[in-house]
Design a protein around this motif. Structure first.
Motif: not given
Length: 1161
Positions: A772-781
């Motif tokens: 699970h380690a790493g980069l997660y992107r949160c997108t708001a629209n």
């Protein structure tokens, strides 16, 4: 005398006096014995010279035999200046003294010039006057003698005297005599004769005498009798004999000049003038006179005759009325104007002569007499139309003149009647009714006139005639005024007797007028308005009603009153509570007649004064997207309409000067340019006019795209625990389901639970593992603009990982001109936690940032770190290399090679894919490649799978990476490709010339046969396009073959990508053969090479042969050379001097630098 001695010189002969005529030759003799001295002549004391030709005196010469001592002086063509004393002289010598002869005079005789008369003989003399005649004989020697003659007879008593001439020794002779001019002298010759001894015969001057004398009295020829009839052309001749000059003649009548024209007959010595006179009565007793006169007449000579003219009367006038009513006496007069002799007058009526006349005569014009005859006669009906004649007879001219007139006897019409509707039948107003009046008998026939209530009706039709009389029709469109009106028809004629007929009409009509009145001058909201409506006369009585728009009101009606046209009028009153909605409304009052089923109406427009009021449609809230222009409408009404409004925000007044973004339109609506979220809130507006003020509030809702930030970043969690990743959005509006999460690492990770609480998005990961380690992107629209993104790093077991982003093709190359005048920026961007450090190498050698040509700057924004190396004064030799960027933190490192190259055409795009498709469009997306160091744009190539040619479409905006191709056919397969272009050239097509095949969908509801037709039409268009391209290329190729290019003195440069066989660019510009031929080969697709090649082209036999030598320089093999060059450039820059290549400015678009054209370094 001793031998050798000479004797004294002496004259053998000496000159003597001589007389000769002018022009003759004179010889003065001089003969010298034993001449030993110089012999020469003296003229009036002036020596003429020793030479025998006597130079300077062309008419003089010495003649004779000089051996014999002869020195005679000869004078040819003797002139007046030769008239003087001459001496012959022999000058002294050794043996003799000088000797001088006796003086001899030469006398030259000069004849007189032609004599002339001193007086002006061009002016004629006048007979009887005395004149002194003077003749002059000028310039004579000796004096001339003068004799005067008239017609060959010598004039006695002449006296002569002399005067000095024009030159010395010349004399003028004057002779005078007195002469009396006679008429017989006219034309005679005067002569003046002059002579002297120089003439063989006298010379003479003659002139002709001109003497004026008066003519003889004139005579008139052609008038045999003194009586002449008027109208005759009388021709008379006046003759005057003799006279010099001949007489001038003119005619007069009673002293008035008639003619001044005459003719002269010099041979007959007479003047004559012909007068043609048309005799008129005015010439009666006129005196005709002919006068003659010339320049010397003491007074005119004349002859005259008086004439008598016989003439008829010019006018015969019949006066008095020839029209009479039967039984009346007719009194007439017949008048004959002046005549000579006077006339006799007789009367005739038909063939009957009328007696009982009275005749009077008086003196008339032109010496004649006028005649007047008065006649009285009683007329009867039977004499109507008979001819009445007045006859005048002149006994002198035997002329008869008549005046004829027709007698009219009038008598009245016999009967009149009407054709009209019955008087007791009611007629509707507006109905057309015809009334006809008939009349019979009378002379002349009757004249019909229509009257309404005693007044003439002007618009009746024209009167017409029939066998027994006349008729006249009156067409009426019935109106209220016709009700019970009396219509009368009168028939009359010149007999002045009137007979009549009349009738009446009954008419029903609506109210003739409507009027609304009020006593209130100013109307205001809340007041009670009282209106009175008065309907004019109607028949029968009308009912009054009130209305305003869709509303009906019942007024208070009073008892009817009698009114005009036999009708009645009604008054109704109405009370109305005023409100602002009543402003500009029309209150209608109608008077309705049930019998006629119609009515009349009028209106009263309300002008209600009220303070500003806001419309119910005034919005309470206005939504706008941030950065757009917000318009807050203001729907306000007021009376008076002059309203002033102010806007308030946060209780502060808005003014244009405070913020230039504010603008008020004419209706006071508020406009805010480039609206921001700070502008949101409640806006109050207050409006006022003369009647008061009012205010309202409007909420401005500024919507904007989300901006996302992590509540905690990074998130540390231990293995096996639960990780909560929370991102908070600043957005308006906040909508449900606006958050989405994406794993950005390698492989796949299941995102277990995504939730949202208001503006927060939560990703819950349970039982965390290392995967699970790493980069997660949160997108708001929230649907406003582009979605906002934020990346979270989830690090288990309290350790961090590192990843290097931005490794796309556009990050692996940097382009710049290598001429030493530009600056390049090599950018390396990484994302990592904890902090990332960068190190740089060039071609494997660590960069020395102490060198002023290289500058490094690092910027951090959250987890993103950017390192930028600025290369100053880029050199193709030193700086076209690989720059290695290494990014590292405590968790690891990553490396990226970035190549600095010359500006070139762009690299092909990649990841070309379909985004969407429907029946007539396809949406495509791609990833841009390296732009070649210049701004790039994209072009879509597509074709129908059955077509042999392609269509092209430029992407707009140029930098877009998503584009929709429209205008496609339904259910049709297309092949799509995309490539990139910049100012230098274009790239190959995306994904190694890959073709994306897409079939459009079928159009909903489109018939199958129409689909087929459209497909066929589109196919035909593509075929025609292909043919056009084919013939265009052939034409262009033919033009290229016929061109005359000398390639022996130029270099033909071709630059081709080694990785894409289909990507070819060629420049055919001529280049100086003496220049260096080293060209940079595009390494856009060879990331591990940096090669230079030399080309030369020789054209022979119409073909090209390529000769060249290529050397490949590896990065490691040139480190030493690069290091030495860099140290030299660094030393120059530290010394404060920078050396740049001499680069000429391009003179046209095709003269770009080599890095933009692929030409010389």
């Amino acid at each position: 005398m001793s031998p050798g001695a000479q004797a004294q010189q002496a004259f053998r002969s000496e000159p003597r006096n001589i007389t000769l005529r002018m022009g003759a030759t004179a010889v003065l003799r001089c003969e010298v014995l034993r001449a030993s001295g110089t012999v020469q002549w003296a003229k009036d004391g002036l020596l003429l010279g020793p030479e025998r030709s006597l130079p300077g005196f062309p008419r003089y010469s010495m003649i004779g035999n000089p051996k014999r001592g002869q020195y005679h002086l000869q004078i040819e063509n003797a002139q007046l200046d030769d008239d003087t004393l001459y001496e012959c002289q022999a000058g002294p010598s050794e043996s003799s003294a000088a000797i001088v002869s006796y003086g001899a005079w030469v006398t030259v005789l000069i004849p007189p010039s032609k004599p002339f008369f001193e007086m002006d003989l061009a002016t004629p003399w006048v007979a009887g006057k005395k004149y002194t005649l003077t003749c002059v004989a000028p310039d004579a020697k000796p004096v001339a003698e003068i004799t005067l003659y008239k017609d060959g007879v010598e004039l006695t008593g002449a006296e002569s005297f002399t005067m000095s001439g024009s030159k010395d020794k010349l004399l003028n002779t004057h002779a005078e005599v007195t002469v009396t001019a006679l008429s017989s002298d006219n034309g005679r010759q005067l002569a003046c004769r002059a002579k002297n001894s120089a003439l063989f015969q006298p010379i003479e001057t003659r002139v002709t005498m001109s003497v004026y004398f008066p003519p003889l009295p004139p005579v008139i020829v052609g008038l045999e009798r003194e009586e002449v009839k008027a109208g005759r052309m009388l021709v008379l001749q006046c003759v005057s004999h003799s006279g010099n000059p001949l007489a001038t003649l003119h005619w007069t009548k009673n002293g008035e000049v008639l003619s001044t024209t005459w003719e002269e007959d010099d041979a007959a010595q007479k003047s004559s003038s012909i007068l043609r006179l048309k005799i008129t009565p005015a010439d009666n007793q006129a005196e005709l006179c002919c006068e003659s006169i010339n320049l010397v007449s003491l007074s005119p000579l004349s002859v005259s005759h008086k004439i008598t003219v016989l003439f008829e009367p010019e006018e015969l006038t019949l006066s008095g009325s020839l029209v009479a009513i039967e039984g009346q006496e007719l009194e007439l007069s017949c008048y004959a104007s002046s005549s000579n002799p006077p006339v006799d007058i007789r009367w005739w009526l038909g063939y009957k002569e009328l007696n009982g006349t009275v005749v009077t005569m008086e003196e008339g014009a032109n010496g004649g007499m006028t005649t007047m005859s008065n006649m009285t006669h009683r007329v009867s009906r039977e004499e109507d139309g008979l001819k009445l004649t007045c006859e005048a007879f002149n006994k002198g001219t035997h002329f008869s003149k008549t005046h004829i007139a027709q007698l009219s006897v009038y008598y009245p019409p016999q009967k009149v009647w009407l054709d009209a509707p019955p008087q007791d039948v009611p007629l509707r107003s507006g109905t057309t009714v015809r009334l006809v009046c008939f009349s019979t008998g009378g002379n002349p026939t009757g004249t019909l006139t229509w009257f309404k209530n005693g007044r003439a009706v002007p618009d009746a039709l024209k009167q017409t005639s029939f066998d027994m009389g006349v008729a006249r029709e009156l067409v009426l469109v019935l109106a209220a005024s016709d009700n019970m009106a009396t219509y009368r028809c009168d028939s009359t004629n010149k007999a002045k007797k009137i007979i009549s007929a009349h009738t009446k009409l009954m008419v029903h009509f609506t109210a003739v007028s409507m009027k609304i009145t009020t006593k209130q001058e100013v109307l205001r909201r809340g007041e009670v308005l009282s209106l009175d409506c008065l309907s004019g006369s109607s028949n029968p009585k009308a009912s009054i009603s009130w209305s305003m728009g869709p509303y009906r009101f019942q007024g208070v009606e009073q008892a009817p009153r009698r009114a005009q046209f036999g009708g009645v009028s009604v008054l109704s009153s109405l009370l109305l509570n005023l409100s602002s909605q009543h402003h500009n409304q029309k209150v209608i009052c109608q008077a309705y007649s049930p019998v006629l089923a119609e009515g009349a109406n009028t209106f009263f427009q309300l002008n209600v004064l009220y303070p500003p009021e806001f419309s119910p449609d005034q919005p309470a809230e206005v939504q706008v997207v941030e950065d757009d222009m917000a318009t807050i409408p203001l729907l306000v009404s007021a009376n008076p309409e002059e309203v002033s409004c102010i806007w308030l925000h946060h209780r502060e007044k808005l003014v244009k000067e405070g913020d230039l973004r504010y603008h008020w339109s004419d209706d006071y609506s508020l406009e805010i340019k480039n609206v921001t979220r700070k502008d949101a809130g409640v806006y109050a507006v207050e409006c006022a006019n003369e009647e008061g003020r009012n205010q309202t509030s409007i909420k401005l809702d500024v919507q904007y795209a989300p901006s996302v930030k992590a509540e905690k970043d990074p998130v540390f969690v231990n293995l096996g625990e639960t990780a909560d990743l929370i991102c908070v959005a600043d957005a308006n509006p906040i909508i449900s389901g606006m958050f989405s999460w994406k794993w950005l690492g390698e492989g796949e990770v299941e995102l277990e639970e995504e939730t949202q609480e208001d503006e927060s998005g939560l990703l819950t990961i349970r039982d965390v593992t290392r995967a699970h380690a790493g980069l997660y992107r949160c997108t708001a629209n929230n649907g406003i603009a582009l979605p906002a993104r934020h990346s979270h790093v989830c690090v288990p077991v309290n350790t961090c990982t590192f990843t290097l982003l931005q490794k796309g093709p556009q990050w692996r190359k940097v382009a710049s001109r290598g001429d030493g005048t530009t600056t390049a920026e090599v950018v390396c961007q990484a994302e990592g936690i904890p902090r990332v450090d960068f190190s740089w190498e060039k071609n494997g050698v660590r960069l020395d940032f102490a060198n002023p040509r290289y500058e490094e700057r690092t910027v951090r924004e959250g987890s993103f770190h950017t390192s930028t190396v600025r290369v100053v004064n880029v050199s193709a030799l030193l700086d076209y290399a690989f720059f290695s960027c290494t990014a590292r933190n405590s968790l690891g490192e990553d490396e990226l090679d970035i190549q600095l190259v010359s500006t070139n055409h762009p690299d092909p795009p990649s990841s070309f894919r379909q985004v969407g498709v429907n029946h007539d469009s396809v949406t495509l997306e791609w990833v841009p490649g390296f732009n070649g160091g210049l701004q790039q744009r994209f072009r879509i190539r597509y074709r129908w799978d059955q077509s042999i040619s392609s269509l092209y479409m430029d992407v707009f905006p140029p930098s877009a990476t998503t584009f929709t191709v429209n205008g496609l056919q339904p259910v049709t397969t297309y092949n799509f490709s995309v490539n990139a272009l910049n100012a230098i050239g274009e790239s190959g097509y995306a994904d190694n010339n890959a073709v994306l095949t897409i079939t459009t969908k079928g159009a909903s509801g489109l018939p199958a046969y129409l689909t087929v037709v459209l497909t066929v039409v589109f196919g035909v268009v593509l075929v025609l396009n292909s043919l056009g391209c084919f013939f265009g290329l052939r034409w262009k190729k033919r033009r290229g073959q016929t061109g005359n290019h000398n390639y022996l003195s130029s270099v033909d440069v071709r630059v081709q990508s080694t990785a894409r066989n289909s990507n070819k660019y060629e420049s055919r510009e001529k280049i100086n053969t003496a220049a260096q031929r080293t060209l940079l080969v595009d390494s856009g697709s060879e990331t591990d090479s940096n090669a230079y090649e030399s080309y030369a082209v020789v054209r022979a036999g119409g073909r090209r042969r390529w000769r060249g030598k290529s050397r490949l320089r590896k990065r490691k093999g040139q480190l030493k050379k690069y290091a030495e060059t860099e140290r030299r450039l660094s030393k120059q820059m530290r010394g404060g001097k920078r050396h740049f290549m001499d680069v000429q400015q391009p003179r046209r678009d095709s003269d770009l630098p080599f890095e933009l054209r692929g030409e010389l370094v």
